[in-house]
Design a protein around this motif. Structure first.
Motif, PDB file in Angstrom:
ATOM      1  N   UNK A 251      28.002  79.424 104.052  1.00 31.66           N
ATOM      2  CA  UNK A 251      28.702  78.852 102.906  1.00 31.66           C
ATOM      3  C   UNK A 251      29.780  79.822 102.438  1.00 31.66           C
ATOM      4  N   UNK A 252      30.982  79.280 102.168  1.00 33.84           N
ATOM      5  CA  UNK A 252      32.030  80.076 101.529  1.00 33.84           C
ATOM      6  C   UNK A 252      32.178  79.583 100.101  1.00 33.84           C
ATOM      7  N   UNK A 253      31.935  80.470  99.139  1.00 36.03           N
ATOM      8  CA  UNK A 253      32.066  80.157  97.725  1.00 36.03           C
ATOM      9  C   UNK A 253      33.433  80.623  97.249  1.00 36.03           C
ATOM     10  N   UNK A 254      34.096  79.813  96.442  1.00 37.01           N
ATOM     11  CA  UNK A 254      35.350  80.268  95.839  1.00 37.01           C
ATOM     12  C   UNK A 254      35.500  79.653  94.463  1.00 37.01           C
ATOM     13  N   UNK A 255      36.278  80.310  93.622  1.00 36.26           N
ATOM     14  CA  UNK A 255      36.449  79.886  92.238  1.00 36.26           C
ATOM     15  C   UNK A 255      37.858  79.337  92.029  1.00 36.26           C
ATOM     16  N   UNK A 256      37.999  78.483  91.023  1.00 37.72           N
ATOM     17  CA  UNK A 256      39.297  77.942  90.633  1.00 37.72           C
ATOM     18  C   UNK A 256      39.418  78.053  89.122  1.00 37.72           C
ATOM     19  N   UNK A 257      40.368  78.857  88.689  1.00 38.21           N
ATOM     20  CA  UNK A 257      40.450  79.166  87.262  1.00 38.21           C
ATOM     21  C   UNK A 257      40.973  78.006  86.428  1.00 38.21           C
ATOM     22  N   UNK A 258      41.796  77.107  87.039  1.00 34.97           N
ATOM     23  CA  UNK A 258      42.407  76.034  86.270  1.00 34.97           C
ATOM     24  C   UNK A 258      41.415  75.093  85.644  1.00 34.97           C
ATOM     25  N   UNK A 259      40.323  74.803  86.354  1.00 31.79           N
ATOM     26  CA  UNK A 259      39.296  73.916  85.805  1.00 31.79           C
ATOM     27  C   UNK A 259      37.937  74.604  85.693  1.00 31.79           C
ATOM     28  N   UNK A 260      37.931  75.925  85.857  1.00 28.92           N
ATOM     29  CA  UNK A 260      36.724  76.753  85.684  1.00 28.92           C
ATOM     30  C   UNK A 260      35.599  76.304  86.600  1.00 28.92           C
ATOM     31  N   UNK A 261      35.922  76.038  87.852  1.00 32.20           N
ATOM     32  CA  UNK A 261      34.912  75.578  88.795  1.00 32.20           C
ATOM     33  C   UNK A 261      34.570  76.648  89.823  1.00 32.20           C
ATOM     34  N   UNK A 262      33.316  76.615  90.257  1.00 34.18           N
ATOM     35  CA  UNK A 262      32.883  77.375  91.427  1.00 34.18           C
ATOM     36  C   UNK A 262      32.615  76.359  92.531  1.00 34.18           C
ATOM     37  N   UNK A 263      33.312  76.523  93.646  1.00 36.42           N
ATOM     38  CA  UNK A 263      33.207  75.589  94.763  1.00 36.42           C
ATOM     39  C   UNK A 263      32.404  76.221  95.896  1.00 36.42           C
ATOM     40  N   UNK A 264      31.814  75.364  96.719  1.00 33.53           N
ATOM     41  CA  UNK A 264      31.065  75.842  97.882  1.00 33.53           C
ATOM     42  C   UNK A 264      31.447  75.004  99.100  1.00 33.53           C
ATOM     43  N   UNK A 265      31.960  75.686 100.111  1.00 29.35           N
ATOM     44  CA  UNK A 265      32.289  75.023 101.372  1.00 29.35           C
ATOM     45  C   UNK A 265      31.143  75.245 102.347  1.00 29.35           C
ATOM     46  N   UNK A 266      30.489  74.159 102.756  1.00 27.95           N
ATOM     47  CA  UNK A 266      29.405  74.228 103.728  1.00 27.95           C
ATOM     48  C   UNK A 266      29.989  74.066 105.124  1.00 27.95           C
ATOM     49  N   UNK A 267      29.822  75.085 105.959  1.00 24.48           N
ATOM     50  CA  UNK A 267      30.355  75.018 107.315  1.00 24.48           C
ATOM     51  C   UNK A 267      29.670  73.908 108.108  1.00 24.48           C
ATOM     52  N   UNK A 268      28.366  73.791 107.966  1.00 22.94           N
ATOM     53  CA  UNK A 268      27.624  72.792 108.738  1.00 22.94           C
ATOM     54  C   UNK A 268      28.009  71.371 108.356  1.00 22.94           C
ATOM     55  N   UNK A 280      30.768  75.250  79.970  1.00 25.77           N
ATOM     56  CA  UNK A 280      29.901  76.191  79.264  1.00 25.77           C
ATOM     57  C   UNK A 280      30.677  77.427  78.892  1.00 25.77           C
ATOM     58  N   UNK A 281      30.009  78.513  78.678  1.00 22.46           N
ATOM     59  CA  UNK A 281      30.689  79.740  78.256  1.00 22.46           C
ATOM     60  C   UNK A 281      30.936  80.687  79.420  1.00 22.46           C
ATOM     61  N   UNK A 282      30.693  80.228  80.665  1.00 26.20           N
ATOM     62  CA  UNK A 282      31.163  80.978  81.829  1.00 26.20           C
ATOM     63  C   UNK A 282      32.624  80.593  81.996  1.00 26.20           C
ATOM     64  N   UNK A 283      33.478  81.302  81.280  1.00 26.42           N
ATOM     65  CA  UNK A 283      34.889  80.949  81.206  1.00 26.42           C
ATOM     66  C   UNK A 283      35.717  81.785  82.167  1.00 26.42           C
ATOM     67  N   UNK A 284      36.908  81.280  82.482  1.00 32.21           N
ATOM     68  CA  UNK A 284      37.865  82.057  83.263  1.00 32.21           C
ATOM     69  C   UNK A 284      37.287  82.561  84.559  1.00 32.21           C
ATOM     70  N   UNK A 285      36.578  81.705  85.304  1.00 30.78           N
ATOM     71  CA  UNK A 285      35.944  82.160  86.543  1.00 30.78           C
ATOM     72  C   UNK A 285      36.974  82.822  87.438  1.00 30.78           C
ATOM     73  N   UNK A 286      36.624  83.962  88.017  1.00 30.81           N
ATOM     74  CA  UNK A 286      37.602  84.724  88.767  1.00 30.81           C
ATOM     75  C   UNK A 286      36.951  85.328  90.005  1.00 30.81           C
ATOM     76  N   UNK A 287      36.911  86.643  90.099  1.00 31.66           N
ATOM     77  CA  UNK A 287      36.331  87.292  91.271  1.00 31.66           C
ATOM     78  C   UNK A 287      34.864  86.914  91.428  1.00 31.66           C
ATOM     79  N   UNK A 288      34.413  86.840  92.677  1.00 31.34           N
ATOM     80  CA  UNK A 288      33.030  86.468  92.959  1.00 31.34           C
ATOM     81  C   UNK A 288      32.511  87.316  94.112  1.00 31.34           C
ATOM     82  N   UNK A 289      31.260  87.718  94.008  1.00 28.60           N
ATOM     83  CA  UNK A 289      30.604  88.433  95.096  1.00 28.60           C
ATOM     84  C   UNK A 289      29.152  87.977  95.141  1.00 28.60           C
ATOM     85  N   UNK A 290      28.376  88.518  96.072  1.00 31.78           N
ATOM     86  CA  UNK A 290      26.984  88.112  96.201  1.00 31.78           C
ATOM     87  C   UNK A 290      26.180  89.145  96.955  1.00 31.78           C
TER      88      UNK A 290
END
Length: 370
Positions: A251-268, A280-290
Motif C-alpha cells: 500500500x502507498x499512503x499519501x496525503x492531500x492538504x486541500x481536502x485534508x484526506x489521507x489516501x491509500x493506493x492498494x497495489x493488488x 476532525x481536528x487532524x488538520x493540514x495533513x502533510x508529511x507521513x511516515x510509518x
C-alpha cells in the motif's frame, strides 16, 4: 487536543498488511497507544509519559560543518555503522537543497554537512532502498535530485522522474517503482518505473487514471510553454494538493492538504481509497511516515501542531504537540533504523519566519511501537 468526530470511507484497502474490508468500520477518535499527552516540556513539546524531547539543530545556528538551513522540511534516517544519519530538505528558493546530521551510537551529533545546494524549494522527497535520498523541488517544472546522505558522492538530477511541482516520493521495492505526489490543486499521483531497478536515470513516468489504470505521461519533461504533466492524459485522476507519501506492505499512503484526506493506493486491487476524510481536528495533513508494525504517523501543517498516529485498528490520536508555534508546520518525521527515535522539524518555529532562523529540528525518544 480537540476530540475527533468523523467518519471515513474504508473498503478493501490494506493497512500495512491488515485488510480494511468492512466499509462500516470508520476511523475513530481514541486514546493513543502511548497514553495521553502531558504538559509541554522545557522544549515546548507535549508528549506521553515515558517520552522525552531534545533540540538537535536550529536554523541559522552552527552544527557540525554548517549553519543549519532555514525552513527544514522533508527528511529521512539512514543507518551509519553503529550510528545513523538524518537528512532534511530546505524549502527556500535558490539555495534550498538539503543537509545531513550524523549521530553516534549514543545519540551525540558528530557532524553536519550539505548534500545538495543551489536548488529551489526542496519540500519533501523520499529514501531509496539503496540508501540515497530523493530531494524534490516544489516549483513549476520542479525536478527530483538523488543525493548521498553520507556526503561522499555528488547529487544527480533525475529528469526522467518528471518535471512538475514535486512533493514526495515513496519507493516500492516489491514492484520496483517509485510513487510521486504533486502539490497542485489538481495534482496527480504518479509512479516512475525505472528501466533498471536501482538506477533512476531512465524509465517511464505513469499517471494514475480515473478508471484505475496507469497510463504513460507522453512528455515527462515538458518545456515552459508545453502542456504540463498533469494535463497530458485526459483521464488522469486529480487530487487536491498532494503532500506526504509512504509505502508499506503493498500500500502507498499519501496525503492531500486541500481536502485534508489521507489516501491509500492498494497495489493488488489497483484502487485508491480515502482512509481519512478530514472533518476532525487532524488538520493540514502533510508529511507521513510509518513503522513495520502498521502504525502511520501524520504531521500537521498548522492545525494544533500535532503528529497523529493512525493505528491498524482504526484509531487516530496525537502522539506529540508543539505549543506556541501556530504559524509553523511540522515537517520531516522519520524514525531511526531501530525505531527508537523520531526526528521532525518545526519549519518556522516560534517566530513564524520561513526564510529566517525560526526552524527547529527535534528528536523524540521513547517506547515507540515498531
Amino acid at each position: 487536543m480537540q476530540r475527533r468526530t468523523f467518519l471515513t470511507s474504508v473498503s478493501a484497502v490494506a493497512l500495512s498488511g491488515a485488510l480494511w474490508q468492512d466499509a462500516a468500520n470508520a476511523l475513530t477518535a481514541g486514546e493513543s497507544p502511548y497514553g495521553p499527552l502531558l504538559a509541554p516540556d522545557a522544549n515546548g513539546v507535549a508528549l506521553p509519559a515515558g517520552f522525552r524531547s531534545r533540540v538537535v539543530a536550529r536554523s541559522g545556528r552552527s552544527v557540525g560543518r554548517v549553519l543549519w538551513h532555514p525552513a527544514p522540511d522533508g527528511g529521512a534516517c539512514f543507518a551509519d555503522g553503529t550510528g545513523w544519519i538524518y537528512v532534511s530538505n530546505s524549502e527556500v528558493p535558490l539555495v534550498g537543497g538539503a543537509s545531513a546530521l550524523r549521530f553516534s551510537a549514543d545519540g551525540s551529533v558528530t557532524d553536519a554537512y550539505r548534500i545538495l545546494s543551489g536548488t529551489n524549494l526542496n519540500c519533501a522527497g523520499g529514501r531509496t532502498p539503496w540508501n540515497t535520498w530523493l530531494s524534490c523541488e516544489e516549483i513549476f517544472r520542479g525536478k527530483v535530485y538523488e543525493t548521498d546522505p553520507y556526503g561522499t558522492r555528488g547529487a544527480q538530477q533525475r529528469p526522467a522522474m518528471g518535471k512538475f511541482k514535486h512533493e514526495a516520493a515513496a519507493c516500492d521495492p516489491d514492484n520496483r517503482v517509485v510513487y510521486l505526489t504533486e502539490d497542485e490543486s489538481d495534482g496527480c499521483f504518479y509512479r516512475f518505473v525505472p528501466a533498471v531497478w536501482g538506477d533512476l536515470s531512465s524509465g517511464r513516468l505513469d499517471v494514475f487514471c480515473t478508471d484505475n489504470v496507469w497510463r504513460a505521461v507522453p512528455d515527462p519533461t515538458p518545456g515552459v510553454f508545453a502542456k504540463q504533466t498533469r494535463q497530458q492524459v485526459s483521464s488522469a485522476r486529480h487530487f487536491n494538493g498532494g503532500e506526504g507519501c509512504h509505502y508499506s506492505a503493498g500500500v502507498c499512503y499519501f496525503t492531500a492538504k486541500g481536502d485534508r484526506k489521507v489516501w491509500a493506493y492498494s497495489v493488488a486491487a489497483q484502487t485508491i481509497t480515502s482512509i481519512y476524510d478530514g472533518g476532525g481536528s487532524l488538520d493540514g495533513v502533510d508529511n507521513i511516515t510509518g513503522v513495520p508494525g502498521g502504525d502511520l504517523y501524520v504531521a500537521e501543517d498548522g492545525g494544533n501542531m500535532e503528529i497523529n498516529i493512525i493505528t491498524p485498528d482504526r484509531v487516530v490520536a496525537p502522539v506529540m504537540r508543539l505549543d506556541g508555534q501556530s504559524s509553523s508546520e511540522i515537517t520531516g518525521p522519520a524514525f531511526t533504523p531501530d525505531g527508537s527515535r523520531l526526528y521532525f522539524s518545526s519549519q518556522r518555529g516560534t517566530s513564524g519566519e520561513k526564510a529566517g532562523t525560526g526552524g527547529i529540528t527535534y528528536e523524540v525518544t521513547g517506547p515507540f511501537r515498531h
